[in-house]
Design a protein around this motif. Structure first.
Motif, PDB file in Angstrom:
ATOM      1  N   LEU A 117       0.653  -1.383   0.163  1.00 16.69           N
ATOM      2  CA  LEU A 117      -0.039   0.178  -0.006  1.00 16.69           C
ATOM      3  C   LEU A 117       0.859   1.088  -0.115  1.00 16.69           C
ATOM      4  N   LEU A 118       1.996   1.272   0.776  1.00 20.41           N
ATOM      5  CA  LEU A 118       2.880   2.319   0.810  1.00 20.41           C
ATOM      6  C   LEU A 118       3.534   2.613  -0.419  1.00 20.41           C
ATOM      7  N   MET A 119       3.936   1.505  -1.248  1.00 16.44           N
ATOM      8  CA  MET A 119       4.514   1.584  -2.352  1.00 16.44           C
ATOM      9  C   MET A 119       3.887   2.148  -3.478  1.00 16.44           C
ATOM     10  N   ARG A 120       2.414   1.897  -3.333  1.00 21.56           N
ATOM     11  CA  ARG A 120       1.371   2.255  -4.545  1.00 21.56           C
ATOM     12  C   ARG A 120       1.228   3.776  -4.406  1.00 21.56           C
ATOM     13  N   SER A 121       1.658   4.491  -3.283  1.00 23.75           N
ATOM     14  CA  SER A 121       1.486   5.555  -3.171  1.00 23.75           C
ATOM     15  C   SER A 121       2.742   6.397  -3.134  1.00 23.75           C
ATOM     16  N   ASN A 122       3.954   5.779  -3.328  1.00 28.46           N
ATOM     17  CA  ASN A 122       5.083   6.434  -3.341  1.00 28.46           C
ATOM     18  C   ASN A 122       6.103   5.943  -4.347  1.00 28.46           C
ATOM     19  N   HIS A 123       6.344   6.750  -5.347  1.00 26.47           N
ATOM     20  CA  HIS A 123       7.372   6.541  -6.393  1.00 26.47           C
ATOM     21  C   HIS A 123       8.674   6.174  -6.015  1.00 26.47           C
ATOM     22  N   GLN A 124       9.111   7.054  -5.190  1.00 26.22           N
ATOM     23  CA  GLN A 124      10.684   7.098  -5.018  1.00 26.22           C
ATOM     24  C   GLN A 124      10.906   5.530  -4.252  1.00 26.22           C
ATOM     25  N   LEU A 125       9.989   5.432  -3.286  1.00 26.46           N
ATOM     26  CA  LEU A 125       9.927   4.064  -2.249  1.00 26.46           C
ATOM     27  C   LEU A 125       9.974   2.861  -3.410  1.00 26.46           C
ATOM     28  N   CYS A 126       9.425   2.952  -4.555  1.00 29.33           N
ATOM     29  CA  CYS A 126       9.181   1.745  -5.440  1.00 29.33           C
ATOM     30  C   CYS A 126      10.502   1.704  -6.110  1.00 29.33           C
ATOM     31  N   LEU A 127      11.144   2.988  -6.606  1.00 29.22           N
ATOM     32  CA  LEU A 127      12.489   2.797  -7.051  1.00 29.22           C
ATOM     33  C   LEU A 127      13.556   2.374  -6.118  1.00 29.22           C
ATOM     34  N   VAL A 129      12.939   0.176  -3.733  1.00 29.16           N
ATOM     35  CA  VAL A 129      12.752  -1.287  -3.671  1.00 29.16           C
ATOM     36  C   VAL A 129      13.385  -1.902  -4.885  1.00 29.16           C
ATOM     37  N   LEU A 130      13.245  -1.285  -5.976  1.00 31.20           N
ATOM     38  CA  LEU A 130      13.741  -2.066  -7.235  1.00 31.20           C
ATOM     39  C   LEU A 130      15.154  -1.973  -7.410  1.00 31.20           C
ATOM     40  N   HIS A 131      15.983  -0.788  -6.896  1.00 34.15           N
ATOM     41  CA  HIS A 131      17.319  -0.953  -6.838  1.00 34.15           C
ATOM     42  C   HIS A 131      17.839  -1.820  -5.917  1.00 34.15           C
ATOM     43  N   LEU A 132      17.300  -2.082  -4.567  1.00 31.81           N
ATOM     44  CA  LEU A 132      17.711  -2.865  -3.884  1.00 31.81           C
ATOM     45  C   LEU A 132      17.710  -4.554  -4.258  1.00 31.81           C
ATOM     46  N   ILE A 133      16.622  -4.801  -4.750  1.00 27.86           N
ATOM     47  CA  ILE A 133      16.358  -6.233  -5.254  1.00 27.86           C
ATOM     48  C   ILE A 133      17.452  -6.475  -6.565  1.00 27.86           C
ATOM     49  N   GLY A 134      17.446  -5.458  -7.259  1.00 24.22           N
ATOM     50  CA  GLY A 134      18.305  -5.372  -8.427  1.00 24.22           C
ATOM     51  C   GLY A 134      19.842  -5.906  -8.120  1.00 24.22           C
ATOM     52  N   SER A 135      20.230  -5.072  -6.700  1.00 22.91           N
ATOM     53  CA  SER A 135      21.465  -5.039  -6.496  1.00 22.91           C
ATOM     54  C   SER A 135      21.805  -6.551  -5.902  1.00 22.91           C
ATOM     55  N   ARG A 136      20.821  -7.034  -5.160  1.00 18.31           N
ATOM     56  CA  ARG A 136      20.588  -8.626  -4.607  1.00 18.31           C
ATOM     57  C   ARG A 136      21.056  -9.530  -5.644  1.00 18.31           C
ATOM     58  N   LEU A 137      20.389  -9.094  -6.792  1.00 19.78           N
ATOM     59  CA  LEU A 137      20.472 -10.366  -7.969  1.00 19.78           C
ATOM     60  C   LEU A 137      21.771 -10.278  -8.560  1.00 19.78           C
ATOM     61  N   LEU A 138      22.373  -9.208  -8.650  1.00 19.67           N
ATOM     62  CA  LEU A 138      23.845  -8.884  -9.184  1.00 19.67           C
ATOM     63  C   LEU A 138      24.679  -9.818  -8.105  1.00 19.67           C
ATOM     64  N   VAL A 139      24.335  -9.582  -6.847  1.00 18.27           N
ATOM     65  CA  VAL A 139      25.386 -10.301  -5.842  1.00 18.27           C
ATOM     66  C   VAL A 139      25.209 -11.895  -6.128  1.00 18.27           C
ATOM     67  N   ALA A 140      23.944 -12.155  -6.272  1.00 16.90           N
ATOM     68  CA  ALA A 140      23.512 -13.570  -6.482  1.00 16.90           C
ATOM     69  C   ALA A 140      24.304 -14.042  -7.776  1.00 16.90           C
ATOM     70  N   GLU A 141      24.281 -13.613  -8.767  1.00 17.52           N
ATOM     71  CA  GLU A 141      24.812 -13.950 -10.022  1.00 17.52           C
ATOM     72  C   GLU A 141      26.327 -13.936  -9.779  1.00 17.52           C
ATOM     73  N   SER A 142      26.917 -12.991  -8.961  1.00 16.20           N
ATOM     74  CA  SER A 142      28.317 -12.953  -9.096  1.00 16.20           C
ATOM     75  C   SER A 142      28.727 -14.211  -7.885  1.00 16.20           C
ATOM     76  N   LYS A 143      27.887 -14.539  -7.011  1.00 19.14           N
ATOM     77  CA  LYS A 143      28.173 -15.714  -6.121  1.00 19.14           C
ATOM     78  C   LYS A 143      28.077 -16.896  -7.019  1.00 19.14           C
ATOM     79  N   LEU A 144      27.309 -16.920  -7.788  1.00 18.93           N
ATOM     80  CA  LEU A 144      27.107 -18.239  -8.646  1.00 18.93           C
ATOM     81  C   LEU A 144      28.291 -18.590  -9.607  1.00 18.93           C
TER      82      LEU A 144
END
Length: 226
Positions: A117-127, A129-144
């Protein structure tokens, strides 16, 4: 001095950078604070992915079990880390477990429903969250890639360097960092065995590249550690 509230601490999370005071007011009504002791399971594989966690104090590990029953540590989390966030992107049930690793671990939880609900009303928070999950994906790929292309010694050395860079204190050429990991934990994190971790650490100490005891590791010279 007035004690810091949970929301005061949440302000320091990179995830909440750039958010309005109104957003923090809403966070205060959603947040639930918890304190746990050592080796407490926060959630396990198969549980509903219904809450997101924000680590305020202490250390937490996320892990899974291999087909032969061995523990595989996915991440070691320190204060100002968010975890259990995959419920925000469609995970219905946990694919991992989370455990506290030391005494007096403090964290805040917010329900996935409220956070969405908070994300739906806050564009900056969505960005954010997207940045954090993208960073986690890059770390996971590097570990693999490390598991595929690097030998056990290289993976253990990578762990030492990454830990020092993330949490170490520099003194001249030396880097000192504290930890609460056993050698078995390091093995579970690097995809090696405890015997291999012991052998590599002792070899590095013999070559005067590191010094270690139960809770600290000192890297003599980051440039020479290889």
């Amino acid at each position: 001095m007035k004690p810091a509230t949970t929301v005061d601490v949440l302000r320091h999370f990179p995830l909440f950078e750039g958010l309005s005071e109104d957003t923090f007011t809403k966070l205060e009504t959603m947040a639930e604070h918890h304190t746990k002791g050592k080796h407490v399971q926060l959630y396990e594989s198969g549980d509903d992915s219904d809450r997101v966690f924000f680590l305020l104090k202490g250390t937490v590990k996320t892990c899974t079990l291999s087909s032969d029953g061995r523990e595989v540590i996915k991440t070691i989390l320190h204060p100002l880390a968010m975890f259990g966030e995959l419920g925000l992107v469609g995970e219905k049930h946990r694919h991992e477990s989370a455990f506290t690793m030391n005494e007096d671990v403090s964290f805040t939880t917010i329900s996935i429903a409220n956070f969405k609900l908070l994300m739906r009303s806050n564009h900056q928070l969505c960005l954010n969250v997207l940045h954090l999950i993208g960073s986690r994906l890059l770390v996971a790929e590097s570990k693999l890639e490390g598991l595929i292309f690097k030998d056990a010694r290289s993976r253990i050395i990578d762990f030492l360097k990454e830990s020092a860079n993330q949490r170490g204190r520099k003194v001249g050429y030396e880097m000192l960092f504290k930890h609460c990991l056993t050698q078995q934990d390091i093995a579970n994190l690097t995809g090696t065995s405890r015997q291999t971790v012991t052998s590599v650490l002792n070899e590095l100490r013999k070559d005067n590249l590191i010094y270690f005891n139960r809770n600290t590791i000192l890297i003599r010279d980051m440039g020479k550690l290889s």
